[in-house]
Design an enzyme around this catalytic site. Structure first.
Site, short mmCIF file in Angstrom:
data_model
loop_
_atom_site.label_atom_id
_atom_site.label_comp_id
_atom_site.label_asym_id
_atom_site.label_seq_id
_atom_site.Cartn_x
_atom_site.Cartn_y
_atom_site.Cartn_z
N ILE A 1 -31.48 -7.87 -23.59
CA ILE A 1 -30.37 -7.94 -24.55
C ILE A 1 -30.33 -6.67 -25.40
CG2 ILE A 1 -29.45 -9.17 -26.56
CD1 ILE A 1 -30.74 -11.73 -25.37
N SER B 1 -35.12 2.58 -23.55
CA SER B 1 -34.56 3.22 -22.35
C SER B 1 -34.88 4.72 -22.40
CB SER B 1 -33.04 3.03 -22.35
OG SER B 1 -32.47 3.76 -23.43
N THR C 1 -26.60 -5.07 -25.96
CA THR C 1 -25.22 -5.04 -26.46
C THR C 1 -24.99 -5.97 -27.65
OG1 THR C 1 -24.40 -4.39 -24.29
CG2 THR C 1 -22.82 -5.47 -25.76
N SER D 1 -26.47 -9.97 -22.44
CA SER D 1 -25.83 -10.20 -23.74
C SER D 1 -24.73 -11.24 -23.57
CB SER D 1 -25.24 -8.90 -24.30
OG SER D 1 -26.25 -8.18 -24.97
N ASP E 1 -36.92 1.33 -11.83
CA ASP E 1 -35.66 0.83 -11.27
C ASP E 1 -35.27 1.66 -10.06
OD1 ASP E 1 -33.18 -0.04 -10.63
OD2 ASP E 1 -32.27 0.26 -12.60
N ASP F 1 -37.44 0.53 -20.31
CA ASP F 1 -36.27 -0.06 -19.67
C ASP F 1 -35.68 0.94 -18.67
OD1 ASP F 1 -34.29 -1.99 -19.31
OD2 ASP F 1 -33.06 -1.26 -20.98
N HIS F 2 -35.47 0.51 -17.44
CA HIS F 2 -34.82 1.35 -16.41
C HIS F 2 -35.44 2.73 -16.23
CE1 HIS F 2 -31.60 -1.48 -15.56
NE2 HIS F 2 -31.48 -1.68 -16.86
#
Ligand code: 13P
Ligand code: G3H
Ligand code: ZN
Ligand code: ZN
Length: 355
Positions: free
Chosen positions: A276, A50, A278, A235, A105, A83-84
């Site tokens: 995934i 991220s 968390t 998650s 995103d 990610d994002h």
């Protein structure tokens, strides 16, 4: 093996009807845990970072760490994914750092908090796919805003995610719009909103169809059978991990995540990438708490980081097996070079197939 693009990996997953977990990393321990799990199960993997991970670890550290894991495990195809991404610039700098895939995103504006409207989302996402595809890099887009169907709230738990109350329209991806979005943006994979949210506190009870809209995935897959779908906030938040954390001094209120069986149902209906983070955070934290509680005199980080790593490896193995990723690495006999992917985008052979 060389780094693989998300597009090649998810096309393989579609062809062979499996899902690929995308595990987040921030450090070496997590990267090695994922790779050990991939090695033991002979699985291709998606390692994602991220914006927070990039500022925590530094792009150059991540770049060399990804080179290192590919060198240590030459038989494992590794997709390195952003990610994002919150704006096109974030995607471009990730590509410079060696990522083979980026998420733009545009469901949220660049602040990562304010929902983006249709024109904004299509605009930024198309800009990224156009540029990324010139280089053979894959792009994931998102339509719909992650958040809880129980409360209507966006997910703010880890510092990004929509602020305030969202409408059901925003919380559930519209299947007609999904088709249009893929046609207009040419994304390689589509993340959809159907009741999951990031972090540990997704549901106040074991989710049923009212709060986890798996039927929506089935409908979107019927309309977009060739587009790999992505489930964020996937998650499971296992009860045993909550117990370990709380047994050793943690204070996590009772919560529920996404049951593995629901993800397996999604995989039968086009879900190919399952995000995934968390669960791995919890697996590591539980062991660190346990070791430090049981051995208050311990101060060698390896003594708690190794068990933490082992717990994460175990969780990754469980997911790779549950999603049928296990055994697939050997079936990918060649990584398609970026230049070849670029040529395929250029000649139109990778254009989305939509009805
Ligand atoms: O979606 C995620 C990363 O993009 C992670 O989701 P979890 O918080 O459920 O692990
Ligand atoms: O949202 C996705 C992952 O959980 C990453 O979280 P982060 O932004 O705290 O690194
Ligand atoms: Zn998050
Ligand atoms: Zn996510």
């Amino acid at each position: 093996m060389a780094r693989i693009t998300l597009r090649q990996l998810l096309d393989h997953a579609s062809e062979h009807e499996y899902g690929v977990p995308a595990f987040n990393i921030n450090n070496m321990e997590q990267a090695l845990a994922i790779m050990a799990a991939a090695d033991k199960t002979n699985s291709p993997v998606i390692i994602q970072a991220s914006r927070g991970a990039r500022s925590y670890a530094h792009d150059i550290m991540l770049k060399h760490m990804m080179d290192a894991v590919c060198e240590i495990y030459p038989h494992i195809p590794v997709c390195v994914h952003l990610d994002h991404g919150n704006e096109p610039g974030t995607c471009m700098t990730a590509i410079q750092a060696g990522f083979t895939s980026v998420m733009m995103d545009g469901s949220l504006q660049a602040d990562g908090k304010t929902p983006g409207d249709w024109d904004y989302n299509v605009g930024v996402t198309s800009m990224v796919t156009e540029m990324a595809h010139y280089g053979g890099i894959s792009v994931e887009g998102e339509l719909g805003v992650l958040g809880s169907l129980e409360t209507g709230m966006g997910d703010q738990e880890d510092g990004h995610g929509a602020e305030g109350v969202l409408t059901e329209d925003q919380l559930l991806t519209n299947p007609d719009e999904a088709v249009k979005f893929v046609q207009e943006t040419k994304v390689d994979a589509l993340a959809i909103a159907m009741g999951t949210s990031h972090g540990a506190y997704k549901f106040t009870r074991r989710p049923d169809g009212d709060i986890l809209a798996m039927h929506l995935i089935e409908e979107i897959h019927r309309r977009l059978p060739d587009t790999p779908l992505v489930m964020h906030g996937s998650s499971t938040v296992p009860q045993d991990l909550q117990e370990i954390i709380n047994q050793y001094g943690g204070e996590m209120p009772q919560t529920w995540g996404v049951p593995v069986e629901e993800i397996q149902r999604g995989i039968k209906h086009g879900v190919r990438k399952i995000n995934i983070d968390t669960d791995n955070r919890m697996a590591m934290t539980g062991q660190i708490r346990r070791i430090l509680t049981e051995n208050p005199g311990e101060f060698d980080p390896r003594k708690y980081l190794k068990p933490a790593r082992d717990a994460m490896e175990k969780l990754c193995i469980e997911r790779l097996e549950a999603f049928n990723t296990a055994g697939q690495a050997a079936k990918i006999d060649r990584v398609i070079p970026l230049a070849e992917m670029a040529a395929r985008y250029k000649d139109g052979s990778l254009d989305p197939k939509t009805n």
